[in-house]
Design a protein around this motif. Structure first.
Motif, PDB file in Angstrom:
ATOM      1  N   TYR A   1       5.296  -5.710  -6.976  1.00  0.00           N
ATOM      2  CA  TYR A   1       4.420  -6.820  -6.597  1.00  0.00           C
ATOM      3  C   TYR A   1       4.425  -7.852  -7.727  1.00  0.00           C
ATOM      4  N   PRO A   2       4.328  -9.126  -7.345  1.00  0.00           N
ATOM      5  CA  PRO A   2       4.158 -10.116  -8.415  1.00  0.00           C
ATOM      6  C   PRO A   2       2.754  -9.957  -8.989  1.00  0.00           C
TER       7      PRO A   2
ATOM      8  N   VAL B   1       4.382  -5.920 -11.058  1.00  0.00           N
ATOM      9  CA  VAL B   1       3.791  -4.580 -11.043  1.00  0.00           C
ATOM     10  C   VAL B   1       4.727  -3.655 -10.275  1.00  0.00           C
TER      11      VAL B   1
ATOM     12  N   ALA C   1       4.898  -0.718  -8.426  1.00  0.00           N
ATOM     13  CA  ALA C   1       4.032   0.266  -7.773  1.00  0.00           C
ATOM     14  C   ALA C   1       4.811   1.509  -7.365  1.00  0.00           C
TER      15      ALA C   1
ATOM     16  N   ARG D   1      -3.224  10.471  -8.271  1.00  0.00           N
ATOM     17  CA  ARG D   1      -4.440   9.774  -8.673  1.00  0.00           C
ATOM     18  C   ARG D   1      -4.406   8.327  -8.193  1.00  0.00           C
ATOM     19  N   SER D   2      -5.549   7.674  -8.287  1.00  0.00           N
ATOM     20  CA  SER D   2      -5.641   6.255  -7.970  1.00  0.00           C
ATOM     21  C   SER D   2      -4.628   5.485  -8.819  1.00  0.00           C
ATOM     22  N   GLY D   3      -3.892   4.603  -8.182  1.00  0.00           N
ATOM     23  CA  GLY D   3      -2.901   3.807  -8.900  1.00  0.00           C
ATOM     24  C   GLY D   3      -1.516   4.430  -8.934  1.00  0.00           C
ATOM     25  N   ALA D   4      -1.389   5.654  -8.409  1.00  0.00           N
ATOM     26  CA  ALA D   4      -0.100   6.356  -8.453  1.00  0.00           C
ATOM     27  C   ALA D   4       0.941   5.732  -7.524  1.00  0.00           C
ATOM     28  N   GLY D   5       0.458   4.979  -6.525  1.00  0.00           N
ATOM     29  CA  GLY D   5       1.384   4.328  -5.597  1.00  0.00           C
ATOM     30  C   GLY D   5       1.277   4.849  -4.165  1.00  0.00           C
ATOM     31  N   LYS D   6       0.236   5.623  -3.884  1.00  0.00           N
ATOM     32  CA  LYS D   6       0.101   6.235  -2.553  1.00  0.00           C
ATOM     33  C   LYS D   6      -0.025   5.192  -1.438  1.00  0.00           C
ATOM     34  N   SER D   7      -0.894   4.194  -1.652  1.00  0.00           N
ATOM     35  CA  SER D   7      -1.078   3.182  -0.599  1.00  0.00           C
ATOM     36  C   SER D   7       0.213   2.421  -0.345  1.00  0.00           C
ATOM     37  N   SER D   8       0.913   2.108  -1.409  1.00  0.00           N
ATOM     38  CA  SER D   8       2.193   1.413  -1.254  1.00  0.00           C
ATOM     39  C   SER D   8       3.161   2.273  -0.458  1.00  0.00           C
TER      40      SER D   8
ATOM     41  N   ARG E   1       2.286   2.291   3.306  1.00  0.00           N
ATOM     42  CA  ARG E   1       2.712   1.088   4.022  1.00  0.00           C
ATOM     43  C   ARG E   1       4.223   1.076   4.256  1.00  0.00           C
TER      44      ARG E   1
END
Ligand code: ADP
Ligand code: ADP
Length: 232
Positions: free
Chosen positions: A11-12, A18, A20, A39-46, A49
């Motif tokens: 991501y920009p 970033v 991800a 953990r949060s920030g590990a890239g799960k949401s990315s 998607r």
């Protein structure tokens, strides 16, 4: 069923790009319960998607049922997306609609007839244990019941994969166990592939066959739940 090869997602950012996802390879087989934990920030949401085809990776390949995402036209993409049912952490129910009408929403939007909708939704409400509550509104439901509506709604398109994005994170431990038991039952009885994204180890331990552990945009461990969680 689902194959991710060399997925990166960049991501920009204000202070430079970033990263991800930094090269994720995953192969999820038909019929398995696959956990993705981190953990949060590990890239799960990315990663979610990418799996639900809402995002194209910066680099890498996404294959669904042997078809590569980048070679799909819009119609193929829409139909591939219908094969993936999503269940969300915050249920995403409409407060002005009853249990039945919430579950039926995707079919209504698809233009299905009332009779056909009823024929498909009634058995699903039965399956998730909400047949008697179909006229209630979300405000009259417990958290676990709301999530059962979410699961019924996700199943209306007759998907091959159920993708659960932190679906039990807002629930207490007992409700979590019962919702997970329902997902396992759906996996066994209907043969659905279940992919669970979570930050909770107990979720993966209760129902996953295999697990991938994510850290800083990479899969750092992958294997059977027993192997991964009993390894020193
Ligand atoms: P998780 O779901 O495990 O918390 P995410 O995929 O949301 O992980 O985020 C991974 C990393 O990417 C985090 O550092 C996050 O801040 C960053 N990130 C996620 N989405 C964006 C975005 N749209 N723009 C910039 N950075 C993002
Ligand atoms: P979750 O906790 O469900 O993983 P996040 O808070 O990580 O959700 O992300 C929520 C939304 O914000 C996502 O669409 C994500 O892409 C975006 N996002 C996350 N981190 C960043 C960031 N650092 N910069 C910009 N957008 C971000």
């Amino acid at each position: 069923m689902i194959e991710l090869r060399g997925i990166t997602q960049t991501y920009p950012g204000k202070n430079g790009p970033v990263h991800a996802l930094r090269g994720v390879d995953l192969s999820i087989a038909a019929g398995e319960v696959f956990g993705i934990i981190g953990r949060s920030g590990a890239g799960k949401s990315s990663l979610v998607r990418n799996i639900n085809l809402l995002n194209r990776p910066t680099t890498g390949q996404v294959m669904v049922n042997g078809k590569e995402l980048t070679t799909m036209d819009d119609a193929q993409l829409r139909s591939a997306r219908r094969e993936i049912g999503m269940v969300f952490q915050h249920f995403n129910l409409l407060s002005s609609r009853t249990v039945f009408d919430n579950a039926a929403l995707p079919l209504e939007l698809a233009g299905m007839s009332k009779a056909a909708i009823k024929k498909r939704v009634d058995p699903l409400l039965d399956l998730v244990g909400l047949a008697a509550l179909s006229d209630r509104y979300p405000a009259q439901l417990s958290g676990g019941q709301k999530q059962r509506v979410g699961i019924a709604r996700a199943l209306t398109s007759e998907p091959k994969v159920l993708l659960s994005d932190e679906a039990t994170s807002a629930l207490d431990p007992e409700t979590t166990r019962s919702v997970l038991a329902l997902l396992k039952q759906i996996n066994k009885d209907m043969g659905l592939t279940v992919v669970l994204i979570t930050h909770q180890m107990q979720v993966v331990k209760q129902i996953a066959d295999r697990v991938a552990v994510m850290e800083a945009g990479k899969v750092v461990e992958m294997g059977s739940v027993i192997d991964v969680f009993t390894r020193p």
